[in-house]
Each structure stands twice: as C-alpha cells, then as structure tokens.
Write an enzyme that holds these catalytic residues in place. Structure first.
Site, PDB file in Angstrom:
ATOM      1  CG  HIS A  56      -0.892   2.109  -4.186  1.00 57.29           C
ATOM      2  ND1 HIS A  56       0.303   1.426  -4.151  1.00 57.29           N
ATOM      3  CD2 HIS A  56      -0.594   3.425  -4.337  1.00 57.29           C
ATOM      4  CE1 HIS A  56       1.301   2.303  -4.265  1.00 57.29           C
ATOM      5  NE2 HIS A  56       0.789   3.511  -4.368  1.00 57.29           N
ATOM      6  CD  GLU A  58      -2.421  -2.943  -5.720  1.00 58.60           C
ATOM      7  OE1 GLU A  58      -2.761  -1.741  -5.780  1.00 58.60           O
ATOM      8  OE2 GLU A  58      -1.327  -3.337  -6.143  1.00 58.60           O
ATOM      9  CB  CYS A  86       4.047  -1.292  -4.506  1.00 60.13           C
ATOM     10  SG  CYS A  86       2.850  -0.781  -3.256  1.00 60.13           S
ATOM     11  CB  CYS A  89      -0.259  -3.300  -2.499  1.00 54.69           C
ATOM     12  SG  CYS A  89      -0.847  -1.606  -2.732  1.00 54.69           S
TER      13      CYS A  89
HETATM   14 ZN   LIG Z   1       0.683  -0.590  -4.065  1.00 48.06          ZN
END
Ligand SMILES: [Zn+2]
Length: 167
Positions: A56, A58, A86, A89
């Site tokens: 991801h 992040e 999410c 993260c």
């Molecule tokens: Zn994430």
C-alpha cells in the site's frame, strides 16, 4: 504548526503520486511522509504489480522514511494519504510513531481511522497519532470513483465484445 494551506499542498502532491498507481492499473492511492517540511518518504499503491498484499502507498512511504532517517521510529513525521488508511496501514503508523496523519477521502468499507474501525484513536494504543480528515476530500474521492467507473466501463466493453464474438 502546519497550516491548512500546507496540508492541501502536500495532499496535492499525494494526489500526483496516486496518478502513478493509476498508470500501473492499481487503485489510485498516494502517500507522502513529511518531516520539518521536507519529504522523507513517498509511495503509491502497487500490490498487483508487486505481488505483495502489503504494498500500500502508506507502507511504501513509511519504509522509505525509515531508510531516510536510518531509524524505524519516525517521530514528528506527518503522513499525507489520499484515502483513509486500512487496518494494516494504521497499525504500521502506530509502530512507526509518526505524529500525525492527514487523509483525503473517507473509506467506509475499510477505513481504520474511524470509518469502519478506529485503530488510531483506540484507547488501548500505546502511541497516539493525531488525525486530520477530509483534506481535499472531494478531489481525492472523485479521483477514486473516476477510476472505478472507468474500470467498470472497461469490463462492460469487454463483455460486450465477447458476447458479439469479437474476442
Ligand atoms: Zn493500507
């Protein structure tokens, strides 16, 4: 103290990073990690291309931030991300000890900064991350809905071509 203008400028940069994800056929999410008004990490969503469920935006930005500072603790840093993070993260943000999260669009399906669950504000967390939500929210969320609309249209066009025997 960071001003609202400053937040919007960094969010615009995160939106540019989201474009790179789009170019690679990934859901367009971008993230930039800032310390003392300087970029120490950045990234965009790329789990498909990397064959990596953790890739991801992040996570990429936090990893680069650690490399830049040569420290796994990113004290004082602010993470700007175009979409509410999410659970994974948000967890990584707690581990990284960043000071602040600024996000654009809310994610009502998977958001872990209050939409689905509030990891960052959970009273049991040993580190608190200050959260600012909704910076350039409309731009961030229309960027995502454009992507999904285009993808639906592509799938529909493919089905139509298949039905007419073109594929
Ligand atoms: Zn994430």
């Amino acid at each position: 103290m960071m001003s609202r203008d400053n937040d919007e400028n960094w969010m615009r940069y995160a939106l540019q990073l989201a474009e790179r994800a789009d170019e690679e056929g990934e859901i367009p999410v971008g993230a930039v990690l800032v310390l003392d008004n300087r970029i120490i990490g950045e990234g965009w969503n790329r789990p498909i291309g990397r064959h990596d469920p953790t890739a991801h935006a992040e996570i990429a930005a936090l990893r680069q931030g650690g490399e830049t500072l040569q420290n796994y603790r990113l004290l004082g840093a602010t993470l700007y991300v175009t979409l509410e993070p999410c659970i994974m993260c948000a967890g990584a943000m707690v581990h990284s000890r960043i000071s602040r999260l600024v996000y654009g669009a809310s994610d009502f399906k998977t958001g872990a900064a209050g939409s689905l669950i509030d990891i960052l504000g959970h009273p049991a967390m040993n580190h608190k991350v200050e959260v600012t939500a909704g910076v350039l929210a409309e731009t961030c969320s229309s960027r995502l809905s454009d992507f999904f609309r285009r993808r639906r249209e592509e799938i529909k066009a493919k089905k139509t071509r298949a039905a007419s025997g073109e594929l």
